[in-house]
Design a protein around this motif. Structure first.
Motif, PDB file in Angstrom:
ATOM      1  N   UNK A 146       2.080   0.397  -9.757  1.00  0.00           N
ATOM      2  CA  UNK A 146       0.120   1.075 -10.504  1.00  0.00           C
ATOM      3  C   UNK A 146      -1.107   0.218  -9.870  1.00  0.00           C
ATOM      4  N   UNK A 147      -2.002   0.501  -9.478  1.00  0.00           N
ATOM      5  CA  UNK A 147      -2.671  -0.100  -8.958  1.00  0.00           C
ATOM      6  C   UNK A 147      -3.242  -1.893  -9.628  1.00  0.00           C
ATOM      7  N   UNK A 148      -2.989  -0.941 -10.829  1.00  0.00           N
ATOM      8  CA  UNK A 148      -3.741  -2.216 -12.294  1.00  0.00           C
ATOM      9  C   UNK A 148      -1.969  -3.103 -11.595  1.00  0.00           C
TER      10      UNK A 148
ATOM     11  N   UNK B  63       0.693  -1.124  -0.039  1.00  0.00           N
ATOM     12  CA  UNK B  63      -0.392  -0.043  -0.102  1.00  0.00           C
ATOM     13  C   UNK B  63       0.978   0.970  -0.236  1.00  0.00           C
TER      14      UNK B  63
ATOM     15  N   UNK C  40       1.949   2.069  -3.501  1.00  0.00           N
ATOM     16  CA  UNK C  40       1.284   2.337  -4.541  1.00  0.00           C
ATOM     17  C   UNK C  40       1.194   3.630  -3.820  1.00  0.00           C
ATOM     18  N   UNK C  41       0.890   4.096  -2.797  1.00  0.00           N
ATOM     19  CA  UNK C  41       0.805   5.743  -1.762  1.00  0.00           C
ATOM     20  C   UNK C  41       1.673   6.975  -2.809  1.00  0.00           C
TER      21      UNK C  41
ATOM     22  N   UNK D 122      -2.918  -5.273  -8.014  1.00  0.00           N
ATOM     23  CA  UNK D 122      -4.245  -5.609  -7.529  1.00  0.00           C
ATOM     24  C   UNK D 122      -3.722  -7.006  -7.146  1.00  0.00           C
TER      25      UNK D 122
ATOM     26  N   UNK E  10      -1.839  -7.630  -3.742  1.00  0.00           N
ATOM     27  CA  UNK E  10      -3.488  -8.046  -2.437  1.00  0.00           C
ATOM     28  C   UNK E  10      -3.754  -8.342  -2.143  1.00  0.00           C
TER      29      UNK E  10
ATOM     30  N   UNK F 124       5.047  -0.762 -31.282  1.00  0.00           N
ATOM     31  CA  UNK F 124       3.879   0.745 -32.824  1.00  0.00           C
ATOM     32  C   UNK F 124       4.769   2.330 -31.941  1.00  0.00           C
ATOM     33  N   UNK F 125       4.928   2.598 -30.683  1.00  0.00           N
ATOM     34  CA  UNK F 125       5.934   3.615 -30.819  1.00  0.00           C
ATOM     35  C   UNK F 125       7.015   4.304 -30.981  1.00  0.00           C
TER      36      UNK F 125
ATOM     37  N   UNK G   9       3.407  -2.466 -26.901  1.00  0.00           N
ATOM     38  CA  UNK G   9       2.962  -1.071 -27.657  1.00  0.00           C
ATOM     39  C   UNK G   9       4.651   0.171 -27.903  1.00  0.00           C
TER      40      UNK G   9
ATOM     41  N   UNK H  14       3.119   6.258  -5.509  1.00  0.00           N
ATOM     42  CA  UNK H  14       3.566   5.883  -6.658  1.00  0.00           C
ATOM     43  C   UNK H  14       4.258   4.762  -7.508  1.00  0.00           C
TER      44      UNK H  14
ATOM     45  N   UNK I 295       6.167   5.343 -35.109  1.00  0.00           N
ATOM     46  CA  UNK I 295       5.578   6.683 -34.833  1.00  0.00           C
ATOM     47  C   UNK I 295       6.579   7.411 -34.731  1.00  0.00           C
TER      48      UNK I 295
END
Lengths: 236, 117
Positions: free
Chosen positions: B31-33, B22, B25-26, B36, B39, B99-100, B96, B28, B103
């Protein structure tokens, strides 16, 4: 009164069936606001249609999800020094005729953030049963933790002033950002207000929150909000 | 039937891990994702260490020799699940990133052409 620069941020993902109508509707308000469409790597003709209509589009090279797309809009607003940013969903749920009411508390300096809510006047589309349960739940959770009354924390029809544009350009939640961002704003002492608006039922495309994901959504956003409420103030 | 000292150790360990998660996460840093799953796992560990009867019940229900076998299997399985979810995330990120990069390459080319004109 000083002339304020207003930007409409429109996040879009696969909205080819709605986007043309939305652009046409918004063009009637072009004296009030500029618009920027954030195309979140749509797989359909969204980007092509926007270019045909000759509007300002940012095509993201890969799909970031609603949070990342909206934040791109705030980064743009910050870079171009806009005074007010309005978020409008790309699916046509939000009626552009309410924009002036939505930004009026910000123009008058009465609030920093204004949320368009469909529940204050109970007019127009009121959302489906199960969604409403979630909305009431988040509204209660936010009231407990912030002591602010927000009747529609999931509303994506929102406007903010320059201070919050700068804040959002740096901190914006990723996945299901609306309720969590309200917590972050209230924690940092910004003044939040609500403005009654009418919403329409989406006429095409799919909502980003599907039934089987709603449980995950509730749990995740709850944990996110509770953890955020224990964070320290980031500004001032 | 369950050593009290071990129970206390496990409870303290779970609470410590939960607190660490926790806190990250606080700040930063996490990431919570992605946090999870962790947790959820630590929470499960906490509940089982408070009520060890749960582990004993499932040991019998699934026909394991000893509770430790059951707990080890569970531990290995959840580690595998987390590793697999990481592999999926890495694949997404690799896509990703490609792709970046493409680009950016295209944009550089475009800018060079504009400069020449």
């Amino acid at each position: 009164m000083k002339y304020l620069k207003v930007l409409g941020i429109i996040p879009c993902y696969n909205e080819e069936s709605n986007i043309k109508q939305l652009i046409n509707e918004l063009s009637a308000y072009s004296d009030q606001l500029d618009i920027i469409i954030i195309n979140d790597c749509s797989k359909d003709k969204t980007s092509q249609l926007c270019k045909e209509e000759n509007v300002n589009v940012i095509d993201l090279p890969c799909n970031l999800g609603i949070g990342g797309a909206v934040q791109t809009g705030y980064l743009y607003a910050k870079a171009k020094a806009y005074d007010i940013a309005v978020q409008i969903d790309g699916d046509g749920q939000h009626d552009p005729s309410y924009i002036s009411e939505l930004i009026s508390p910000l123009v008058k300096g009465e609030a920093d953030f204004s949320i368009g809510t469909r529940f204050l006047k109970r007019e127009g589309f009121q959302s489906s049963g199960i969604r409403r349960v979630g909305i009431v739940y988040f509204s209660m959770l936010l009231r407990m933790l912030t002591k602010t009354q927000v009747s529609d924390p999931t509303s994506g029809f929102r406007a903010c002033n320059k201070k919050i544009i700068n804040f959002f350009a740096e901190n914006y939640p990723t996945d299901y950002p609306e309720p969590e961002s309200i917590m972050a704003l209230s924690r940092n002492g910004y003044r939040i207000t609500e403005v009654p608006v009418k919403m329409r039922e989406r006429n095409g495309g799919k909502s980003s929150i599907r039934a089987f994901k709603s449980f995950y959504y509730m749990i995740k956003v709850t944990i996110a909000i509770v953890i955020d409420s224990t964070r320290k103030k980031q500004i001032n | 039937m369950f050593p009290f000292k071990l129970q206390i150790t496990l409870i303290v360990l779970s609470i410590l891990l939960l607190f660490l998660l926790i806190n990250m996460i606080k700040k930063y840093e996490l990431q919570l994702r992605y946090a999870l799953l962790w947790i959820f796992l630590v929470f499960l560990m906490l509940i089982v260490s408070i009520f060890p009867g749960i582990a004993f019940y499932f040991t019998q229900a699934f026909g394991f020799e000893t509770p430790s076998n059951f707990v080890f299997l569970l531990g290995i399985l959840s580690a595998l699940i987390i590793i697999f979810s990481l592999t999926v995330s890495i694949s997404n990120l690799a896509n990703k990133l490609r792709q970046i990069s493409q680009e950016v390459g295209l944009l550089k080319n475009e800018i060079e052409k504009m400069k020449k004109n």
